[in-house]
Design a protein around this motif. Structure first.
Motif, PDB file in Angstrom:
ATOM      1  N   CYS A  65      -2.467   6.639  -6.366  1.00  0.00           N
ATOM      2  CA  CYS A  65      -2.231   5.390  -5.679  1.00  0.00           C
ATOM      3  C   CYS A  65      -0.810   5.344  -5.240  1.00  0.00           C
ATOM      4  CB  CYS A  65      -2.814   4.305  -6.637  1.00  0.00           C
ATOM      5  SG  CYS A  65      -2.083   4.266  -8.247  1.00  0.00           S
ATOM      6  N   ASN A  66      -0.839   4.565  -4.255  1.00  0.00           N
ATOM      7  CA  ASN A  66       0.552   4.110  -3.640  1.00  0.00           C
ATOM      8  C   ASN A  66       0.508   2.844  -3.090  1.00  0.00           C
ATOM      9  OD1 ASN A  66       0.521   4.348  -0.721  1.00  0.00           O
ATOM     10  ND2 ASN A  66       1.231   6.285  -0.657  1.00  0.00           N
ATOM     11  N   ALA A  67       1.760   2.589  -2.775  1.00  0.00           N
ATOM     12  CA  ALA A  67       1.871   1.242  -2.137  1.00  0.00           C
ATOM     13  C   ALA A  67       2.994   1.529  -0.937  1.00  0.00           C
ATOM     14  CB  ALA A  67       2.705   0.103  -2.886  1.00  0.00           C
ATOM     15  N   ASN A  68       2.505   1.121   0.204  1.00  0.00           N
ATOM     16  CA  ASN A  68       3.352   1.120   1.589  1.00  0.00           C
ATOM     17  C   ASN A  68       3.309   0.003   2.311  1.00  0.00           C
ATOM     18  OD1 ASN A  68       1.327   1.785   3.691  1.00  0.00           O
ATOM     19  ND2 ASN A  68       0.470   2.840   1.912  1.00  0.00           N
ATOM     20  N   ARG A  69       4.349   0.040   3.126  1.00  0.00           N
ATOM     21  CA  ARG A  69       4.268  -1.269   4.163  1.00  0.00           C
ATOM     22  C   ARG A  69       3.887  -0.949   5.367  1.00  0.00           C
ATOM     23  NH1 ARG A  69       7.029  -5.485   1.457  1.00  0.00           N
ATOM     24  NH2 ARG A  69       8.145  -4.918  -0.155  1.00  0.00           N
ATOM     25  N   ASP A  70       3.804   0.285   5.779  1.00  0.00           N
ATOM     26  CA  ASP A  70       3.241   0.653   7.084  1.00  0.00           C
ATOM     27  C   ASP A  70       2.015   1.622   6.635  1.00  0.00           C
ATOM     28  OD1 ASP A  70       2.990   1.722   9.697  1.00  0.00           O
ATOM     29  OD2 ASP A  70       4.722   2.584  10.008  1.00  0.00           O
ATOM     30  N   PRO A  71       0.732   1.356   7.166  1.00  0.00           N
ATOM     31  CA  PRO A  71       0.011   2.123   6.840  1.00  0.00           C
ATOM     32  C   PRO A  71      -0.174   3.502   7.669  1.00  0.00           C
ATOM     33  CG  PRO A  71      -0.960   0.252   8.299  1.00  0.00           C
ATOM     34  CD  PRO A  71       0.444   0.030   7.840  1.00  0.00           C
ATOM     35  N   THR A  72       0.336   3.440   8.772  1.00  0.00           N
ATOM     36  CA  THR A  72       0.505   4.611   9.610  1.00  0.00           C
ATOM     37  C   THR A  72       1.461   5.575   8.838  1.00  0.00           C
ATOM     38  OG1 THR A  72       2.337   4.273  11.008  1.00  0.00           O
ATOM     39  CG2 THR A  72       0.367   3.366  11.659  1.00  0.00           C
ATOM     40  N   GLY A  73       2.202   5.277   7.721  1.00  0.00           N
ATOM     41  CA  GLY A  73       3.177   6.206   6.935  1.00  0.00           C
ATOM     42  C   GLY A  73       2.743   6.136   5.553  1.00  0.00           C
ATOM     43  N   TRP A  74       1.416   6.238   5.517  1.00  0.00           N
ATOM     44  CA  TRP A  74       0.773   5.998   4.108  1.00  0.00           C
ATOM     45  C   TRP A  74       1.334   7.379   3.172  1.00  0.00           C
ATOM     46  CZ3 TRP A  74      -1.990  10.691   3.436  1.00  0.00           C
ATOM     47  CH2 TRP A  74      -2.636  11.304   4.288  1.00  0.00           C
ATOM     48  N   GLY A  75       1.448   8.419   3.735  1.00  0.00           N
ATOM     49  CA  GLY A  75       1.911   9.742   2.916  1.00  0.00           C
ATOM     50  C   GLY A  75       3.243  10.101   2.641  1.00  0.00           C
ATOM     51  N   ASN A  76       3.968   9.104   3.163  1.00  0.00           N
ATOM     52  CA  ASN A  76       5.448   9.268   3.264  1.00  0.00           C
ATOM     53  C   ASN A  76       6.049   9.404   1.719  1.00  0.00           C
ATOM     54  OD1 ASN A  76       8.232   8.489   3.218  1.00  0.00           O
ATOM     55  ND2 ASN A  76       7.983   8.305   5.242  1.00  0.00           N
ATOM     56  N   PHE A  77       6.833  10.458   1.423  1.00  0.00           N
ATOM     57  CA  PHE A  77       7.495  10.502   0.214  1.00  0.00           C
ATOM     58  C   PHE A  77       8.217   9.166  -0.175  1.00  0.00           C
ATOM     59  CE2 PHE A  77      11.235  11.631  -2.388  1.00  0.00           C
ATOM     60  CZ  PHE A  77      10.732  12.551  -3.339  1.00  0.00           C
ATOM     61  N   HIS A  78       8.702   8.379   0.495  1.00  0.00           N
ATOM     62  CA  HIS A  78       9.487   7.357   0.162  1.00  0.00           C
ATOM     63  C   HIS A  78       8.615   6.119  -0.344  1.00  0.00           C
ATOM     64  CE1 HIS A  78      13.163   9.191   1.052  1.00  0.00           C
ATOM     65  NE2 HIS A  78      12.727   9.653   2.060  1.00  0.00           N
ATOM     66  N   ASN A  79       7.347   6.149   0.095  1.00  0.00           N
ATOM     67  CA  ASN A  79       6.348   5.070  -0.532  1.00  0.00           C
ATOM     68  C   ASN A  79       6.579   5.137  -2.235  1.00  0.00           C
ATOM     69  OD1 ASN A  79       5.700   4.181   2.321  1.00  0.00           O
ATOM     70  ND2 ASN A  79       4.107   5.732   2.123  1.00  0.00           N
TER      71      ASN A  79
END
Length: 123
Positions: free
Chosen positions: A97-111
């Protein structure tokens, strides 16, 4: 700040339902402006976006899995969950599971990521 941790079974039999929970601490899922997201990585494959639920409670799903997937939340427990029906060995993967502010960057390491949980589908 927000921290995530997955919880659920490590072994599921084919045709059964996989249920995973993401435990959220450090912030309320109904207040924090995140896309609360499920991702998996099968052996030898890349990250796959499964779906997400917003802080408003709206759910979004991968088209390839939408027919047998459900993402929901329990606001009282500050958790969100993944349900995947009729699993097959192809569903064997590490689930995050992760949390992100931009769904286009869902896989970003910084999420914000949970540690992941390994799920094996086998009889």
């Amino acid at each position: 700040q927000v921290q995530l941790q997955e919880s659920g079974p490590g072994l599921v039999k084919p045709s059964q339902t996989l249920s995973l929970t993401c435990i959220v601490s450090g912030g309320a899922i109904v207040e924090k402006n995140y896309y609360w997201t499920w991702i998996r990585q099968a052996p030898g494959k890349g990250l796959e976006w499964l779906g997400a639920i917003t802080y408003e409670g709206n759910s979004f799903y991968s088209p390839s899995l939408k027919s047998r997937m459900s993402i929901s939340r329990d606001t009282s427990k500050n958790q969100f969950s993944l349900q995947l029906n009729a699993v097959t060995p192809e569903d064997t993967a590490d689930y995050y599971c992760n949390a992100n502010r931009d769904p286009t960057g869902w896989g970003n390491f910084h999420n914000i990521w949970g540690q992941g949980t390994q799920v094996t589908v086998s009889s």
